[in-house]
Design a protein around this motif. Sequence first.
Motif, mmCIF file in Angstrom:
data_model
loop_
_atom_site.group_PDB
_atom_site.id
_atom_site.type_symbol
_atom_site.label_atom_id
_atom_site.label_comp_id
_atom_site.label_asym_id
_atom_site.label_seq_id
_atom_site.Cartn_x
_atom_site.Cartn_y
_atom_site.Cartn_z
ATOM 1 N N THR A 1 -2.598 -1.501 0.067
ATOM 2 C CA THR A 1 -1.436 -0.779 -0.457
ATOM 3 C C THR A 1 -1.765 0.701 -0.652
ATOM 4 N N PHE A 2 -2.923 0.965 -1.229
ATOM 5 C CA PHE A 2 -3.361 2.339 -1.504
ATOM 6 C C PHE A 2 -3.392 3.163 -0.209
ATOM 7 N N ILE A 3 -3.936 2.564 0.847
ATOM 8 C CA ILE A 3 -4.064 3.277 2.132
ATOM 9 C C ILE A 3 -2.683 3.539 2.746
ATOM 10 N N ARG A 4 -1.844 2.523 2.766
ATOM 11 C CA ARG A 4 -0.517 2.671 3.391
ATOM 12 C C ARG A 4 0.377 3.641 2.627
ATOM 13 N N GLU A 5 0.282 3.614 1.293
ATOM 14 C CA GLU A 5 1.093 4.546 0.479
ATOM 15 C C GLU A 5 0.764 5.999 0.796
ATOM 16 N N ARG A 6 -0.434 6.218 1.307
ATOM 17 C CA ARG A 6 -0.861 7.586 1.632
ATOM 18 C C ARG A 6 -0.754 7.877 3.124
ATOM 19 N N GLY A 7 -0.024 7.031 3.833
ATOM 20 C CA GLY A 7 0.255 7.311 5.243
ATOM 21 C C GLY A 7 -0.786 6.811 6.211
ATOM 22 N N GLY A 8 -1.792 6.108 5.700
ATOM 23 C CA GLY A 8 -2.861 5.611 6.573
ATOM 24 C C GLY A 8 -2.635 4.176 7.007
ATOM 25 N N ILE A 9 -3.437 3.743 7.951
ATOM 26 C CA ILE A 9 -3.462 2.354 8.402
ATOM 27 C C ILE A 9 -4.890 1.842 8.172
ATOM 28 N N PRO A 10 -5.033 0.672 7.535
ATOM 29 C CA PRO A 10 -6.380 0.097 7.410
ATOM 30 C C PRO A 10 -6.857 -0.340 8.793
ATOM 31 N N THR A 11 -7.850 0.371 9.322
ATOM 32 C CA THR A 11 -8.260 0.173 10.713
ATOM 33 C C THR A 11 -8.785 -1.237 10.972
ATOM 34 N N SER A 12 -9.408 -1.835 9.965
ATOM 35 C CA SER A 12 -10.005 -3.161 10.162
ATOM 36 C C SER A 12 -8.940 -4.230 10.392
ATOM 37 N N GLU A 13 -7.758 -4.056 9.776
ATOM 38 C CA GLU A 13 -6.720 -5.079 9.848
ATOM 39 C C GLU A 13 -6.269 -5.284 11.295
ATOM 40 N N GLY A 14 -6.465 -6.497 11.793
ATOM 41 C CA GLY A 14 -6.082 -6.814 13.167
ATOM 42 C C GLY A 14 -7.113 -6.398 14.203
#
Length: 257
Positions: A46-59
């Motif tokens: 949530t923290f990463i997405r709220e700041r416009g990022g994508i968690p790279t590990s996901e997927g």
Amino acid sequence: MIIRKSPREIAKMAAAGALVADTIAYVGTLLTPGVTTEKLDAAAGTFIRERGGIPTSEGYKGYPKAICISPNDVVVHGIPDGFVVGEGDLVTIDVGVTLDGYIADSAYTFGVGEVEPESKSLLDTAQNALEAGIAEAVVGNRVGDVSHAVQTVVERAGFSVVRSLVGHGVGRHYHEDPHIPNFGAPGRGPRLSEGMTIAIEPMITMGSPDVNVMDDGWTIRTQDGSMSAHFEHTVAITADGPRILTPRVGVPGGVEV
Ligand code: MF3
Ligand code: CO
């Protein structure tokens, strides 16, 4: 093929890297006895997405969670689950963030509350090994100079370097060439040049360096059950020397916030 980055691309990686560092610090504030790693992962995502990022590990290659959380004998790629964090645990938070198309990658092993003296020494050694490796990440050196510096610090302290897991180029992709092993001979391997961006990441153990992959296909544990630590920075090779693109904030050894 090694992908060298322009100053503009390195600036984008630095922006991703700042978000990585903030995420690690944020998870650190939640890392107290009783919390589950699943809960930490959800908060990080949530923290990463709220700041416009994508968690790279996901997927990534089918990896199911936002970040990797690796307690104690889990060296890397721990999948967040119902594991309950306890006093004295060593918990690695490994975060990749994609921001505006560019990736930065960093890891930090936290000691939870009071840890054993030997655990503290393991953390200090891994951190010192990372610093020693970064210091060799200069134009004209070779990958082996970085590798050897890491290995020397770890083995002098009486700990072991995991052989089967290595650092890597990073930036446009999560894992780019070259490999950055945590052991090796000085003067060997690819030469470092301006614009290269690499993730240097000592993964070390208290006991034997041998590891196993668990049945989930991800979790990597020490074979002998000994404690492990993992510190990682994304570093750009510049004319002015190594530039850490994931500088620590708000963690022991980082800048206070
Ligand atoms: N962040 C890890 C690294 O240091 C990569 C994790 S891949 C994942 O290279 F899929 F497990 F997230
Ligand atoms: Co990495």
